[in-house]
Design a protein around this motif. Structure first.
Motif: not given
Lengths: 260, 335
Positions: A90-102
């Motif tokens: 579900y976090r992949l459905a955001r307009p930002v990169s998951y690894p970068v935000v994490k």
């Protein structure tokens, strides 16, 4: 780093600051470790002194290496949870990169831990040894070295967490990594005290840039040596980021094959 | 009417590793593994107009989650095509993220130890909303969902209902024309459920937002949606308006008779007594066999009626009946 990632990092830092019990517990544990090992080394060095190394140096050395180990955010378990519970999908459905935000979240956590444990480390080491390390001004280099080591550890932890795509449980991998980091990184003893063959292996690994490099400031590391540690940290960081990106792409592709 | 979601022959298959039973099988699995292909979504075709409120139902494993992951661009289909808000989800996932909102009852996007206002601020930045626009939308949604007094309370101190209202605001900050809701009332008490349903429907009616709702609570379906899509084993099983669904599938009525006399004897074909107490008789009537008016007529001839209630069976039973029928058909179908 752009504004939104800085904001993510600041939110993460505030979230960690709100967990006062966890912060205090970690600080107490850190202080206890320093106290126990300082007594141990006193006893060891009293019986058999090591040429060129004094007990107070070892206490400051351990204060630095443990400071880095305890400051590393547990991204491996967070990523594992998100992969296993399906939150990552579900976090992949955001307009930002998951690894970068994490990683931005991890950075906020890391900075809170580095600052809080840094204060504890200085106070406890000072109380135990009764003195500052030689050339205390040089200890300011711990800021870039500590952050560099913390970020490198964070990327490694993230990468280990991504193995959950295949293994579902990354703990065995993390356990191996952690023990290797303790041994080859020189958590308890500086690498010059190792047997030559083990020292050669440790120095060739990224783990020495993680712990021994910053820790050797307590043993009188010169400026050229400091720069060398920073360069090694950056080089290993570049390798780790490439590895993380590759593994993440493979992991997400695995969702395509095996479902979310 | 413009189309919000269009799906054509959408299919998604996964390859799953098979594990043999027992210790020997486990040991063998270490060295060699067999695989099987599972088709989670199987030739699904559907069109949802802008502003429609659609319940997307199916038993566990029916393919709902996979279909939603396809529609949000997280998965690529094995076959078929879909557009959501005019975009192909798996091609334009990042752009699509600006046009859809997601609410998952069992997952939170709010920062647990911080007030919801911090998450709202973060989302404004994540979705690149201009500051003034973000403030205006935030204020409007906070008022609409009545969370003003909870805005600066750490999320961990909010009740589940308050938290869910904050989740909804978080999902709507970027004004998505389409909202995916997955079990939005799970775990809530009766009052909180009613509030959430009311605000979701009210918001959709006001802004013309398209809703795609999955829920195992049929009251969510009845109170929020106008149309029901049921999938089973990845295939479209039923696509009806709520009212049509009732008239087509609700072939049974429940009649509760309150009588002046303590006992009432009624023996009619297609009528089953489901509860009998002094002065009260609850019946289930198969209206294809005996119309309701015939039952009332028979009751009036045997007793004086003080009160009378006619109810449809709960939607739960309707949905269960649809699943059961589909499963029977599947088992009876030639391989």
């Amino acid at each position: 780093m752009n504004g939104k990632l800085l904001f993510v990092a600041s939110l993460s830092a505030r979230q960690r600051l709100a967990e006062r019990g966890v912060l205090i517990g970690r600080a107490v544990f850190y202080g206890l470790i320093l106290f126990v090992f300082s007594r141990l080394w006193d006893a060891v060095l009293e019986g058999e002194p090591i040429p060129g190394v004094e007990a107070h140096q070892l206490v400051w050395y351990l204060a630095i290496t443990e400071w880095i180990v305890l400051s590393g955010p547990p991204l491996h378990s967070e990523v594992e949870d998100e992969v296993r519970r399906g939150d990552l999908v579900y976090r992949l459905a955001r307009p930002v990169s998951y690894p970068v935000v994490k990683l931005a979240e991890g950075l906020g956590d890391l900075l809170v831990r580095l600052c809080s444990l840094g204060v504890v480390g200085v106070v406890v080491a000072l109380v135990i040894t009764g003195r500052l390390p030689a050339e205390p001004a040089r200890m300011l280099w711990l800021v870039p070295l500590g952050v560099g080591a913390g970020v490198l550890a964070m990327v490694m932890h993230f990468t280990i967490g991504l193995t959950s795509f295949w293994l579902h449980d990354c703990r065995p991998i993390y356990w191996v990594w952690q023990k290797a980091a303790f041994l080859l990184g020189g958590l308890l003893l500086p690498l010059p005290l190792y047997p030559p063959w083990l020292r050669a292996i440790a120095e060739a690994s990224p783990l020495s840039a993680l712990l021994y490099g910053p820790g050797s400031l307590a043993l009188g590391l010169d400026t050229a040596g400091i720069w060398m540690v920073l360069v090694r940290q950056l080089a290993w960081l570049a390798v780790a980021v490439v590895g993380l990106a590759w593994l993440f792409r493979r992991g997400v592709a695995r969702l395509e094959i095996g479902g979310g | 009417m413009t189309t919000a979601i269009e799906i054509e022959d959408l299919t998604k298959s996964f390859t799953l590793r098979q594990r043999a039973e027992g210790l020997r099988g486990a040991m063998r699995g270490l060295f060699s593994a067999s695989h099987r292909t599972v088709t989670a979504v199987d030739g699904l075709s559907l069109r949802i107009a802008a502003g429609e409120r659609v319940a997307f139902l199916g038993p566990n494993g029916a393919g709902k989650s996979t279909a939603i992951k396809l529609l949000t661009g997280i998965l690529h289909p094995t076959h078929g095509h879909a557009t959501v808000a005019g975009l192909v989800p798996w091609v334009d996932r990042r752009r699509l993220a600006h046009r859809i909102g997601t609410v998952f009852g069992q997952r939170s996007q709010l920062w647990y130890h911080l007030p919801a206002s911090d998450t709202f601020e973060l989302l404004g930045r994540v979705y690149d909303l201009p500051r003034a626009e973000h403030r205006r939308r935030c204020a409007a949604l906070v008022e609409r969902f009545a969370i003003g007094e909870h805005l600066h309370t750490p999320v961990r101190q909010l009740s589940l209902g308050q938290r869910m209202r904050c989740e909804l605001v978080a999902s709507l900050l970027h004004a998505p024309p389409i909202l995916f809701l997955d079990e939005p009332t799970i775990g809530l008490d009766v009052e909180a459920k009613a509030t959430i349903r009311e605000v979701i429907r009210g918001d959709s009616e006001r802004d013309g937002r398209t809703l795609l709702l999955t829920s195992h609570d049929t009251a969510d379906v009845e109170r929020v949606c106008d149309r029901v899509v049921v999938i089973h084993r990845g295939r479209l099983l039923l696509d009806e308006g709520i009212e049509t669904l009732r008239t087509r599938f609700l072939r049974r009525k429940r009649v509760i008779l309150h009588t002046a006399e303590p006992e009432l004897a009624l023996e009619l074909q297609g009528v089953r007594v489901i509860d009998r107490r002094p002065h009260r008789l609850a019946l289930e009537i198969d209206v294809d066999v005996t119309p309701v008016e015939a039952v009332i007529h028979a009751a009036l001839s045997g007793a004086r009626l003080r009160d009378l209630t006619i109810e449809d069976p709960p939607m739960d039973e309707v949905i269960q009946a649809i699943y059961a029928r589909a499963e029977q058909q599947h088992q009876g179908a030639p391989p």
